[in-house]
Motif scaffolding. Structure first.
Motif, PDB file in Angstrom:
ATOM      1  N   TYR A 208       0.804  -1.199  -0.037  1.00  0.00           N
ATOM      2  CA  TYR A 208       0.169  -0.110  -0.008  1.00  0.00           C
ATOM      3  C   TYR A 208       0.963   1.172   0.069  1.00  0.00           C
ATOM      4  N   VAL A 209       1.995   1.073   0.635  1.00  0.00           N
ATOM      5  CA  VAL A 209       2.660   2.431   0.881  1.00  0.00           C
ATOM      6  C   VAL A 209       3.780   2.509  -0.248  1.00  0.00           C
ATOM      7  N   ASP A 210       3.286   3.099  -1.419  1.00  0.00           N
ATOM      8  CA  ASP A 210       4.195   3.224  -2.615  1.00  0.00           C
ATOM      9  C   ASP A 210       4.427   4.484  -2.812  1.00  0.00           C
ATOM     10  N   GLU A 211       5.799   4.964  -2.869  1.00  0.00           N
ATOM     11  CA  GLU A 211       6.189   6.221  -2.678  1.00  0.00           C
ATOM     12  C   GLU A 211       5.669   6.954  -4.256  1.00  0.00           C
ATOM     13  N   GLY A 212       6.062   6.272  -5.296  1.00  0.00           N
ATOM     14  CA  GLY A 212       5.700   6.906  -6.638  1.00  0.00           C
ATOM     15  C   GLY A 212       6.848   7.684  -6.952  1.00  0.00           C
ATOM     16  N   PRO A 213       6.496   8.408  -8.014  1.00  0.00           N
ATOM     17  CA  PRO A 213       7.800   9.420  -8.618  1.00  0.00           C
ATOM     18  C   PRO A 213       7.816  10.685  -7.514  1.00  0.00           C
ATOM     19  N   SER A 214       8.879  10.937  -7.382  1.00  0.00           N
ATOM     20  CA  SER A 214       9.272  12.195  -6.335  1.00  0.00           C
ATOM     21  C   SER A 214       8.861  13.625  -7.278  1.00  0.00           C
ATOM     22  N   ARG A 215       8.459  14.267  -6.383  1.00  0.00           N
ATOM     23  CA  ARG A 215       7.722  15.616  -6.942  1.00  0.00           C
ATOM     24  C   ARG A 215       9.149  16.521  -7.332  1.00  0.00           C
ATOM     25  N   CYS A 216       8.690  17.417  -8.252  1.00  0.00           N
ATOM     26  CA  CYS A 216       9.698  18.181  -8.779  1.00  0.00           C
ATOM     27  C   CYS A 216       9.505  19.631  -8.151  1.00  0.00           C
ATOM     28  N   TYR A 217       8.653  19.756  -7.305  1.00  0.00           N
ATOM     29  CA  TYR A 217       8.574  21.233  -6.749  1.00  0.00           C
ATOM     30  C   TYR A 217       8.155  21.063  -5.147  1.00  0.00           C
ATOM     31  N   GLN A 218       8.569  22.037  -4.354  1.00  0.00           N
ATOM     32  CA  GLN A 218       8.043  22.068  -2.976  1.00  0.00           C
ATOM     33  C   GLN A 218       6.890  23.132  -2.793  1.00  0.00           C
ATOM     34  N   PRO A 219       6.118  22.821  -1.520  1.00  0.00           N
ATOM     35  CA  PRO A 219       4.955  23.455  -1.268  1.00  0.00           C
ATOM     36  C   PRO A 219       5.093  24.953  -1.680  1.00  0.00           C
ATOM     37  N   SER A 220       6.305  25.473  -0.929  1.00  0.00           N
ATOM     38  CA  SER A 220       6.497  26.970  -0.925  1.00  0.00           C
ATOM     39  C   SER A 220       6.671  27.437  -2.197  1.00  0.00           C
ATOM     40  N   GLN A 221       6.936  26.501  -3.355  1.00  0.00           N
ATOM     41  CA  GLN A 221       6.973  27.109  -4.610  1.00  0.00           C
ATOM     42  C   GLN A 221       5.692  27.269  -5.119  1.00  0.00           C
ATOM     43  N   MET A 222       4.738  26.543  -4.824  1.00  0.00           N
ATOM     44  CA  MET A 222       3.278  26.632  -5.014  1.00  0.00           C
ATOM     45  C   MET A 222       2.704  28.228  -4.644  1.00  0.00           C
ATOM     46  N   VAL A 223       3.108  28.510  -3.661  1.00  0.00           N
ATOM     47  CA  VAL A 223       2.732  29.898  -3.071  1.00  0.00           C
ATOM     48  C   VAL A 223       3.207  30.834  -4.184  1.00  0.00           C
ATOM     49  N   ALA A 224       4.448  30.780  -4.473  1.00  0.00           N
ATOM     50  CA  ALA A 224       5.134  31.909  -5.091  1.00  0.00           C
ATOM     51  C   ALA A 224       4.253  31.889  -6.482  1.00  0.00           C
ATOM     52  N   ARG A 225       4.002  30.468  -7.086  1.00  0.00           N
ATOM     53  CA  ARG A 225       3.387  30.422  -8.568  1.00  0.00           C
ATOM     54  C   ARG A 225       2.219  31.031  -8.280  1.00  0.00           C
ATOM     55  N   ARG A 226       1.318  30.958  -7.345  1.00  0.00           N
ATOM     56  CA  ARG A 226       0.212  31.646  -7.144  1.00  0.00           C
ATOM     57  C   ARG A 226      -0.014  33.142  -7.426  1.00  0.00           C
ATOM     58  N   THR A 227       1.148  33.785  -6.618  1.00  0.00           N
ATOM     59  CA  THR A 227       1.181  35.039  -6.773  1.00  0.00           C
ATOM     60  C   THR A 227       1.733  35.526  -8.164  1.00  0.00           C
ATOM     61  N   LYS A 228       2.588  34.691  -8.767  1.00  0.00           N
ATOM     62  CA  LYS A 228       2.985  34.897 -10.190  1.00  0.00           C
ATOM     63  C   LYS A 228       1.902  34.734 -11.168  1.00  0.00           C
ATOM     64  N   ASN A 229       1.131  33.872 -10.772  1.00  0.00           N
ATOM     65  CA  ASN A 229      -0.129  33.540 -11.619  1.00  0.00           C
ATOM     66  C   ASN A 229      -1.077  34.782 -11.561  1.00  0.00           C
ATOM     67  N   ARG A 230      -1.167  35.529 -10.561  1.00  0.00           N
ATOM     68  CA  ARG A 230      -1.958  36.599 -10.464  1.00  0.00           C
ATOM     69  C   ARG A 230      -1.631  37.878 -11.061  1.00  0.00           C
ATOM     70  N   ASP A 231      -0.420  37.991 -10.904  1.00  0.00           N
ATOM     71  CA  ASP A 231       0.277  39.154 -11.627  1.00  0.00           C
ATOM     72  C   ASP A 231       0.230  38.896 -13.309  1.00  0.00           C
ATOM     73  N   LEU A 232       0.438  37.819 -13.666  1.00  0.00           N
ATOM     74  CA  LEU A 232       0.057  37.416 -15.022  1.00  0.00           C
ATOM     75  C   LEU A 232      -1.241  37.627 -15.642  1.00  0.00           C
ATOM     76  N   LYS A 233      -2.316  37.362 -14.651  1.00  0.00           N
ATOM     77  CA  LYS A 233      -3.851  37.400 -15.060  1.00  0.00           C
ATOM     78  C   LYS A 233      -3.917  39.037 -15.344  1.00  0.00           C
ATOM     79  N   ILE A 234      -3.228  39.591 -14.304  1.00  0.00           N
ATOM     80  CA  ILE A 234      -3.603  41.080 -14.282  1.00  0.00           C
ATOM     81  C   ILE A 234      -3.123  41.629 -15.296  1.00  0.00           C
ATOM     82  N   LYS A 235      -1.841  41.457 -15.901  1.00  0.00           N
ATOM     83  CA  LYS A 235      -1.227  42.196 -16.988  1.00  0.00           C
ATOM     84  C   LYS A 235      -2.039  41.481 -18.313  1.00  0.00           C
ATOM     85  N   GLU A 236      -2.401  40.195 -18.346  1.00  0.00           N
ATOM     86  CA  GLU A 236      -3.142  39.915 -19.339  1.00  0.00           C
ATOM     87  C   GLU A 236      -4.546  40.480 -19.690  1.00  0.00           C
ATOM     88  N   ILE A 237      -5.143  40.758 -18.829  1.00  0.00           N
ATOM     89  CA  ILE A 237      -6.319  41.546 -18.857  1.00  0.00           C
ATOM     90  C   ILE A 237      -6.194  42.781 -19.402  1.00  0.00           C
TER      91      ILE A 237
END
Length: 575
Positions: A208-237
């Motif tokens: 049952y405990v199968d690790e699978g492929p290791s992730r290529c990003y950290q949760p802290s990077q997801m927070v930075a990506r969210r803010t970056k996506n927000r800025d990109l959406k504002i520029k796109e609009i």
């Protein structure tokens, strides 16, 4: 069964990615509650003290059914098996690694040290130390199973270069376990065996405990990506709002421009137009002249290549030979600094990072400084803009490559409007075209050593000869007959036989030739008729066609023995 929805902690990179672990661990904490948790057995109820703090399978399933599974007994058994396979609980008797609703089968909670959230990355080195440690202890109690013994043999071959280090680690751990109390030693052994049964299960058991492929990003990077996506959406609009007010080209017009571009460049594409392969297609003819003519720098380029330079200034600059010819033309007109500045600006874009600063200083001193040896004609606004970018150049080296872009565009526009137009009208361009055409014509006319054989030229009839004279030829010459002053095709007419190079002929071959001549020669005709001179018949200008035909029928050709001469005299009909 319902679980509280939970999201991953995006501010902690060390926490596991599996949300199910945190949910199960919360459930285990509720089960360990002294008041409302699973009822544990006390030490007084057992003869062996190692059975304390354990619970039966029936107690476990009943608690799950009442508190989590809404009186669904089958769902409770499934959840209990899930907890066992993930290693949060384990049976006291490890021979049956499953959960059953039975009052005689006991289970224990696994130590938090062995929870799967704490050991996400297990190595073969840890597993071989565990197997060696068990192999060094009492074989009646800690004997290896069949699949564990085969795994130990494979790992020993794998770690053959560091087997000494692994053995020392196993010895140190065995010493530590021997110093424990008897009860703690038994519980520790069971917990460790249950842990490896989960992570290295025997054949036939689901992991049952199968690790699978290791992730290529950290949760802290997801927070930075969210803010970056927000800025990109504002520029796109903002970009889309601005694009609504701008004029756009119609789709039909853009398609027409694209079709015109294709029609313009179609004659220069050898794949689309067979005539574009000048002087010949090397894949068909086998000649390699096409590769020589269309090289990077050649003395005489092809005609189509020179014509393509006249289509646009970009086509001229993209061709190495065309850019070289244009540079020679600019040198004659004392405007070579423009094309040199353009080439240097193009070079700084693709050069290594180590050469960027050196080229920037070189361009500024040679082309943009007042009184420089190769100062280019740039207006004041463009020059000020470039100088401001050079002063405020705090960007990385990758972006500072384009500080001269405004000046380069200005120089490019000057060359396109002025120098390029005069180059197409110059004698140099016309001379290149003439050389290319002469080069192609020479290749066609003087094709020595060609594979094709020349066809034989048709024979020309002699003037006044009869119609029977040309019957032996394959082609019928219907045109006017001309008099030939050549006697090269006439044989000697004297009585002496002509000497041949081959004097000795075998008798059998001579008899065969005589028979062939006798069979081919008609009766009453001289076999040496071909060696006699046929004198052309006379024709009079005053006669009609009918009279001339009658005269030809009445007066036959006469064969005369004439001494050797180079002059052929027509027959005179009066005598």
């Amino acid at each position: 069964m319902t679980f509280i929805l939970e999201m991953a902690s995006l501010h902690s990179d060390a926490r596991p990615r599996h949300l199910v672990f945190s949910k199960i661990e919360r459930l285990i904490s509720h089960m360990n509650d002294q008041r409302n948790g699973v009822q544990l057995k006390d030490k007084k109820n057992f003869l062996h003290s190692t059975m304390h703090n354990s619970f039966t399978g029936a107690d476990l399933i009943s608690w799950l059914s009442e508190n989590r599974c809404e009186q669904d007994n089958a769902e409770a058994i499934h959840l209990a098996t899930f907890l066992c396979m993930f290693g949060y609980i384990y049976p006291v008797d490890l021979r049956t690694f499953s959960v059953k609703e039975d009052k005689n089968i006991y289970y224990r909670f696994q130590s938090p040290y062995y929870w799967p959230s704490k050991h996400l990355k297990l190595t073969n080195e840890m597993y071989i130390i565990y197997l060696l440690k068990r192999n060094r202890r009492n074989k009646q109690k800690h004997a290896l199973e069949e699949h564990e013994q085969s795994a130990l043999t494979k790992l020993q071959a794998l770690f053959s270069d560091k087997i000494g280090f692994v053995n020392k680690q196993a010895e140190e751990q065995v010493k530590i376990v021997k110093d424990m109390k008897r009860e703690d030693k038994i519980i520790h052994d069971k917990q460790e065996r249950a842990f490896w049964k989960v992570h290295r299960p025997p054949p036939g058991q689901v992991k049952y405990v199968d690790e699978g492929p290791s992730r290529c990003y950290q949760p802290s990077q997801m927070v930075a990506r969210r803010t970056k996506n927000r800025d990109l959406k504002i520029k796109e609009i903002a970009y889309l709002k601005k694009a609504l007010t701008q004029a756009r080209m119609k789709f039909s017009k853009s398609v027409d421009i694209f079709l015109q571009h294709c029609d313009q460049y179609m004659p220069y594409d050898a794949f689309m137009d067979p005539g574009a392969a000048q002087p010949s297609n090397p894949w068909i003819s086998g000649e390699e002249t096409l590769w020589e003519v269309n090289g990077k720098l050649v003395e005489v380029p092809s005609v189509l290549r020179i014509k393509k330079w006249a289509l646009s200034f970009e086509d001229l600059l993209h061709d190495d030979t065309g850019r070289n010819e244009f540079e020679q033309f600019a040198r004659k007109e004392y405007s070579q600094e423009n094309i040199t500045f353009y080439k240097t600006c193009k070079e700084i874009v693709v050069c290594p990072l180590s050469k960027v600063n050196t080229l920037k200083v070189k361009i500024e001193k040679e082309f943009l400084t007042p009184g420089a040896p190769c100062e280019v004609n740039v207006d004041g606004k463009t020059l000020e803009r470039v100088q401001e970018q050079l002063k405020n150049d705090k960007e990385p080296l990758g972006r500072s490559r384009y500080v001269f872009q405004p000046a380069m565009e200005h120089v490019y526009a000057l060359m396109k409007k002025d120098s390029y137009a005069r180059f197409l009208r110059s004698e140099q361009y016309k001379l290149l075209m003439e050389k290319a055409q002469n080069h192609v014509s020479k290749k066609k006319l003087f094709n020595f050593g060609g594979s094709k054989k020349k066809s034989a030229s048709p024979l020309v009839g002699r003037r006044g000869s009869s119609s029977s004279d040309g019957q032996g030829n394959e082609g019928d010459l219907s045109g006017p007959s001309y008099h030939s002053f050549s006697t090269g095709n006439l044989r000697e007419l004297d009585d002496n036989p002509k000497k041949t190079l081959r004097q000795s002929i075998s008798p059998s071959l001579r008899r065969r030739n005589d028979k062939d001549q006798d069979s081919k020669t008609p009766a009453g005709q001289d076999p040496r008729r071909r060696s006699n001179l046929e004198v052309p018949r006379a024709s009079y200008a005053g006669m009609t066609n009918t009279e001339s035909r009658k005269s030809e029928m009445v007066s036959p050709c006469l064969a005369l023995n004439v001494p050797r001469t180079n002059v052929i005299t027509p027959w005179d009909g009066k005598s």
